[in-house]
Design an enzyme around this catalytic site. Structure first.
Site, mmCIF file in Angstrom:
data_model
loop_
_atom_site.group_PDB
_atom_site.id
_atom_site.type_symbol
_atom_site.label_atom_id
_atom_site.label_comp_id
_atom_site.label_asym_id
_atom_site.label_seq_id
_atom_site.Cartn_x
_atom_site.Cartn_y
_atom_site.Cartn_z
ATOM 1 N N ASN A 103 -14.320 35.066 -41.485
ATOM 2 C CA ASN A 103 -13.472 35.145 -40.297
ATOM 3 C C ASN A 103 -12.508 36.317 -40.383
ATOM 4 O O ASN A 103 -12.169 36.778 -41.469
ATOM 5 C CB ASN A 103 -12.706 33.831 -40.109
ATOM 6 C CG ASN A 103 -13.645 32.672 -39.872
ATOM 7 O OD1 ASN A 103 -14.787 32.878 -39.483
ATOM 8 N ND2 ASN A 103 -13.174 31.468 -40.126
ATOM 9 N N ASP A 105 -9.602 36.154 -38.472
ATOM 10 C CA ASP A 105 -8.510 35.629 -37.650
ATOM 11 C C ASP A 105 -7.198 35.392 -38.382
ATOM 12 O O ASP A 105 -6.220 34.975 -37.783
ATOM 13 C CB ASP A 105 -8.971 34.333 -36.959
ATOM 14 C CG ASP A 105 -9.438 33.265 -37.960
ATOM 15 O OD1 ASP A 105 -9.013 33.285 -39.136
ATOM 16 O OD2 ASP A 105 -10.249 32.402 -37.549
ATOM 17 N N HIS A 120 -15.380 40.243 -43.978
ATOM 18 C CA HIS A 120 -15.630 41.071 -42.796
ATOM 19 C C HIS A 120 -14.387 41.776 -42.279
ATOM 20 O O HIS A 120 -14.326 42.139 -41.106
ATOM 21 C CB HIS A 120 -16.248 40.216 -41.681
ATOM 22 C CG HIS A 120 -17.664 39.785 -41.966
ATOM 23 N ND1 HIS A 120 -18.197 38.607 -41.504
ATOM 24 C CD2 HIS A 120 -18.647 40.378 -42.689
ATOM 25 C CE1 HIS A 120 -19.460 38.507 -41.921
ATOM 26 N NE2 HIS A 120 -19.751 39.563 -42.654
ATOM 27 N N CYS A 149 -4.912 56.664 -32.162
ATOM 28 C CA CYS A 149 -4.136 56.791 -33.394
ATOM 29 C C CYS A 149 -2.782 57.455 -33.123
ATOM 30 O O CYS A 149 -2.737 58.542 -32.541
ATOM 31 C CB CYS A 149 -4.944 57.629 -34.391
ATOM 32 S SG CYS A 149 -4.089 57.963 -35.933
ATOM 33 N N CYS A 152 -2.801 61.034 -35.102
ATOM 34 C CA CYS A 152 -3.614 62.213 -34.768
ATOM 35 C C CYS A 152 -4.272 62.131 -33.393
ATOM 36 O O CYS A 152 -4.950 63.071 -32.980
ATOM 37 C CB CYS A 152 -4.685 62.415 -35.841
ATOM 38 S SG CYS A 152 -6.075 61.288 -35.686
HETATM 39 P P1 NAD Z 1 -21.159 31.221 -36.112
HETATM 40 O O1 NAD Z 1 -20.354 31.370 -34.869
HETATM 41 O O2 NAD Z 1 -22.463 31.873 -36.199
HETATM 42 O O3 NAD Z 1 -21.386 29.667 -36.442
HETATM 43 C C1 NAD Z 1 -20.381 28.740 -36.442
HETATM 44 C C2 NAD Z 1 -20.782 27.516 -37.260
HETATM 45 O O4 NAD Z 1 -19.699 26.596 -37.231
HETATM 46 C C3 NAD Z 1 -21.998 26.765 -36.725
HETATM 47 O O5 NAD Z 1 -22.844 26.419 -37.795
HETATM 48 C C4 NAD Z 1 -21.409 25.482 -36.091
HETATM 49 O O6 NAD Z 1 -22.278 24.385 -36.169
HETATM 50 C C5 NAD Z 1 -20.184 25.273 -36.952
HETATM 51 N N1 NAD Z 1 -19.064 24.560 -36.330
HETATM 52 C C6 NAD Z 1 -18.631 24.622 -35.046
HETATM 53 N N2 NAD Z 1 -17.529 23.875 -34.877
HETATM 54 C C7 NAD Z 1 -17.248 23.317 -36.082
HETATM 55 C C8 NAD Z 1 -16.223 22.437 -36.559
HETATM 56 N N3 NAD Z 1 -15.251 21.983 -35.762
HETATM 57 N N4 NAD Z 1 -16.254 22.081 -37.871
HETATM 58 C C9 NAD Z 1 -17.231 22.521 -38.701
HETATM 59 N N5 NAD Z 1 -18.226 23.348 -38.305
HETATM 60 C C10 NAD Z 1 -18.226 23.751 -37.016
HETATM 61 O O7 NAD Z 1 -20.201 31.690 -37.243
HETATM 62 P P2 NAD Z 1 -20.455 32.368 -38.604
HETATM 63 O O8 NAD Z 1 -21.662 31.830 -39.258
HETATM 64 O O9 NAD Z 1 -19.172 32.315 -39.275
HETATM 65 O O10 NAD Z 1 -20.816 33.902 -38.324
HETATM 66 C C11 NAD Z 1 -20.390 34.625 -37.275
HETATM 67 C C12 NAD Z 1 -19.662 35.884 -37.628
HETATM 68 O O11 NAD Z 1 -18.754 36.011 -36.593
HETATM 69 C C13 NAD Z 1 -18.838 35.883 -38.857
HETATM 70 O O12 NAD Z 1 -19.039 37.085 -39.475
HETATM 71 C C14 NAD Z 1 -17.393 35.871 -38.405
HETATM 72 O O13 NAD Z 1 -16.687 36.946 -38.978
HETATM 73 C C15 NAD Z 1 -17.439 36.221 -36.978
HETATM 74 N N6 NAD Z 1 -16.549 35.403 -36.158
HETATM 75 C C16 NAD Z 1 -15.280 35.169 -36.568
HETATM 76 C C17 NAD Z 1 -14.449 34.373 -35.831
HETATM 77 C C18 NAD Z 1 -13.064 34.125 -36.345
HETATM 78 O O14 NAD Z 1 -12.522 34.978 -37.038
HETATM 79 N N7 NAD Z 1 -12.497 32.955 -36.079
HETATM 80 C C19 NAD Z 1 -14.893 33.812 -34.627
HETATM 81 C C20 NAD Z 1 -16.194 34.088 -34.216
HETATM 82 C C21 NAD Z 1 -17.017 34.887 -34.997
HETATM 83 ZN ZN ZN Z 2 -5.780 59.345 -36.881
#
Ligand code: NAD
Ligand code: ZN
Length: 248
Positions: A103, A105, A120, A149, A152
């Site tokens: 994530n 976030d 990531h 930026c 620059c």
């Molecule tokens: P994904 O969106 O592909 O999958 C989410 C997973 O979470 C699914 O398997 C789903 O079944 C499960 N899920 C949903 N709600 C849930 C809950 N309440 N409790 C437990 N499990 C739950 O996410 P991913 O596999 O992490 O990959 C997606 C990419 O997207 C990652 O690289 C991530 O960096 C990025 N991403 C990040 C955010 C964030 O920072 N919050 C949000 C969206 C996507």
């Molecule tokens: Zn710059």
């Protein structure tokens, strides 16, 4: 919730000497940050090309408004949920050694975790595509399109990993360390299809770790890899594990 499975997981976690958590978008779903895939997911609304590095470089003024909508307008307001707080407590108690998160976030840090490996990258900082300098989001003029930026005038890009970009080297090294050394590996809210992050749990298993998985639905890992599957929302399952750990 499967009572037997919870008891088994509590035993494993209690006896662990190197507990590592690997988290995905699912752990933040209850903080109202949409996941990429699944019902109400980001990809129902936006085209993934927005996060392709080549597209971004060529069409920054098209990509930026969507990126602001998808991430910055949502993540700024988001607060950690009980799942994040349980992991923060476990780190304070010395039980949890590290979180490897996909994530971007910042919610693990907001909850109080210190050892968070951002596989990531993150949304806190912006990086200049010309001079390479980092600008924290708070110091950038986010009303500009594209965001530029202050040093620059070059194009700023969120300092998270776009499709087609490599994983930051330090994050990769630290992730491998906490994966290879783990005896218990907690996989929370991830589909297991984003490469190369998705390989980590396989490496943990190869090195002898017990894989405990928390997800609302079975994932790519569940039948192939998972030793103990705890089906349910991350906040509910982690709170239950914590209650039982405290009781013991
Ligand atoms: P994904 O969106 O592909 O999958 C989410 C997973 O979470 C699914 O398997 C789903 O079944 C499960 N899920 C949903 N709600 C849930 C809950 N309440 N409790 C437990 N499990 C739950 O996410 P991913 O596999 O992490 O990959 C997606 C990419 O997207 C990652 O690289 C991530 O960096 C990025 N991403 C990040 C955010 C964030 O920072 N919050 C949000 C969206 C996507
Ligand atoms: Zn710059």
């Amino acid at each position: 919730m499967d009572k037997k499975a919870i008891e088994k997981a509590v035993e494993k976690i209690k006896k662990s000497s190197h507990l590592t958590a690997f988290t995905g978008a699912g752990i933040s779903a209850e903080s109202n940050i949409p996941t990429f895939r699944g019902k109400g997911g980001i990809w129902d609304k936006y085209d993934p090309i927005i996060l392709d590095i080549d597209y971004f470089k060529q069409n920054p003024e098209k990509a930026w408004p969507h990126i602001k909508d998808m991430f910055y307008n949502v993540i700024d307001k988001a607060r950690p949920n009980p799942a994040h707080y349980v992991l923060a407590d476990w780190e304070k108690e010395g039980l949890l050694k590290a979180i490897i998160t996909q994530n971007i976030d910042n919610l693990h840090q907001k909850a109080g975790n210190k050892n968070v490996i951002e596989f990531h990258g993150n949304t806190r900082d912006l990086v200049c595509m010309d001079c390479g300098r980092i600008t924290p989001v708070q110091q950038a003029d986010m009303s500009k399109n594209p965001v530029i930026c202050p040093h620059c005038g070059g194009l700023l890009k969120p300092d998270f990993v776009f499709f087609g970009e490599p994983i930051p080297e330090k994050a990769m090294k630290e992730s491998i360390f906490h994966t290879q050394n783990a005896d218990v590996y907690l996989v929370i809210g991830t589909t297991g299809i984003i490469m190369p992050a998705s390989i980590l749990p396989y490496q943990a298993k190869q090195n002898g770790a017990t894989i405990i998985e928390i997800n609302v639905t079975p994932s790519e890992y569940t039948s192939k890899l998972t030793d103990i599957f705890l089906q349910g929302k991350a906040s509910e399952v982690l709170s239950e594990l914590n209650r039982q750990l405290l009781r013991n």
